[in-house]
Design a protein around this motif. Structure first.
Motif, short mmCIF file in Angstrom:
data_model
loop_
_atom_site.label_atom_id
_atom_site.label_comp_id
_atom_site.label_asym_id
_atom_site.label_seq_id
_atom_site.Cartn_x
_atom_site.Cartn_y
_atom_site.Cartn_z
N ALA A 253 26.60 108.52 26.92
CA ALA A 253 25.58 108.65 27.95
C ALA A 253 24.46 109.53 27.40
N ALA A 254 23.27 109.33 27.93
CA ALA A 254 22.12 110.11 27.51
C ALA A 254 21.34 110.53 28.75
N LEU A 255 20.76 111.68 28.67
CA LEU A 255 19.97 112.22 29.78
C LEU A 255 18.58 112.56 29.26
N GLN A 256 17.60 111.83 29.72
CA GLN A 256 16.21 112.11 29.40
C GLN A 256 15.63 112.99 30.50
N MET A 257 15.20 114.16 30.12
CA MET A 257 14.68 115.12 31.08
C MET A 257 13.19 115.31 30.85
N ASN A 258 12.40 114.83 31.80
CA ASN A 258 10.95 114.94 31.71
C ASN A 258 10.41 115.92 32.75
N SER A 259 9.18 116.30 32.57
CA SER A 259 8.52 117.21 33.52
C SER A 259 9.41 118.40 33.84
N LEU A 260 9.92 119.01 32.81
CA LEU A 260 10.87 120.12 33.01
C LEU A 260 10.19 121.31 33.66
N LYS A 261 10.98 121.98 34.47
CA LYS A 261 10.50 123.15 35.21
C LYS A 261 11.34 124.36 34.80
N PRO A 262 10.82 125.55 34.96
CA PRO A 262 11.62 126.75 34.65
C PRO A 262 12.94 126.77 35.40
N GLU A 263 12.97 126.24 36.59
CA GLU A 263 14.21 126.23 37.37
C GLU A 263 15.26 125.26 36.82
N ASP A 264 14.89 124.47 35.83
CA ASP A 264 15.87 123.61 35.15
C ASP A 264 16.63 124.37 34.08
N THR A 265 16.23 125.59 33.80
CA THR A 265 16.90 126.40 32.80
C THR A 265 18.35 126.64 33.20
N ALA A 266 19.26 126.29 32.31
CA ALA A 266 20.68 126.42 32.60
C ALA A 266 21.48 125.99 31.38
N VAL A 267 22.77 126.20 31.46
CA VAL A 267 23.69 125.58 30.51
C VAL A 267 24.12 124.25 31.12
N TYR A 268 23.95 123.20 30.38
CA TYR A 268 24.27 121.86 30.86
C TYR A 268 25.61 121.42 30.27
N TYR A 269 26.48 120.93 31.15
CA TYR A 269 27.80 120.50 30.73
C TYR A 269 27.96 119.00 30.95
N CYS A 270 28.34 118.30 29.89
CA CYS A 270 28.70 116.91 30.03
C CYS A 270 30.10 116.82 30.63
N ALA A 271 30.31 115.85 31.51
CA ALA A 271 31.61 115.68 32.14
C ALA A 271 31.89 114.20 32.33
N ALA A 272 33.17 113.86 32.48
CA ALA A 272 33.54 112.46 32.65
C ALA A 272 34.83 112.33 33.44
N HIS A 273 34.99 111.18 34.08
CA HIS A 273 36.27 110.84 34.70
C HIS A 273 36.48 109.34 34.60
N ASN A 274 37.73 108.91 34.85
CA ASN A 274 38.09 107.51 34.68
C ASN A 274 38.09 106.71 35.97
N ASN A 275 37.80 107.35 37.10
CA ASN A 275 37.92 106.67 38.38
C ASN A 275 36.68 105.82 38.68
#
Length: 128
Positions: A78-100
């Motif tokens: 999976a890929a995440l394109q993040m445009n028009s980023l804002k200061p409030e987007d500042t964070a640690v981003y975690y990839c996650a998945a499930h099989n359901n």
């Protein structure tokens, strides 16, 4: 199953970044893959997810229209394109998945507790 996350970094407000994630280690499986984020002093929150089998996508209201998730079911990526980023987007981003993959409700797929697999966090810093 291991999730390998890539991308992140620092950018000025209005800029863009791209994150990617690959699920490795379990053949013949399909996933819902997505990202959660946690800013300093805040709780983890859902960002976006995609059902790689059906193509259904889910977005937090705060990122709709700015972030776009895509995925490749054959490659379990999976890929995440993040445009028009804002200061409030500042964070640690975690990839996650499930099989359901047959559970397609927004309520189900936006809850962190539904995700069995987690990748290492990647930092995203947006300066004003």
């Amino acid at each position: 199953v291991q999730l390998q996350a890539y991308g992140g970094g620092s950018v000025q407000a209005g800029g863009f970044l791209r994150l990617s994630c690959a699920a490795c280690g379990r053949a013949s499986s399909s996933y819902v893959m997505g990202w959660f984020r946690q800013a300093p002093g805040k709780e983890r929150e859902f960002v976006t997810a995609i059902n790689l089998s059906s193509g259904n996508t889910y977005y937090a209201d705060s990122v709709k229209g700015r972030f776009t998730i895509s995925g490749d079911n054959a490659k379990n990526t999976a890929a995440l394109q993040m445009n028009s980023l804002k200061p409030e987007d500042t964070a640690v981003y975690y990839c996650a998945a499930h099989n359901n993959i047959f559970y397609r409700s927004t309520a189900f797929n936006t809850q962190g507790s539904r995700y069995s697999y987690w990748g290492q966090g990647t930092e995203v810093t947006v300066s004003s």
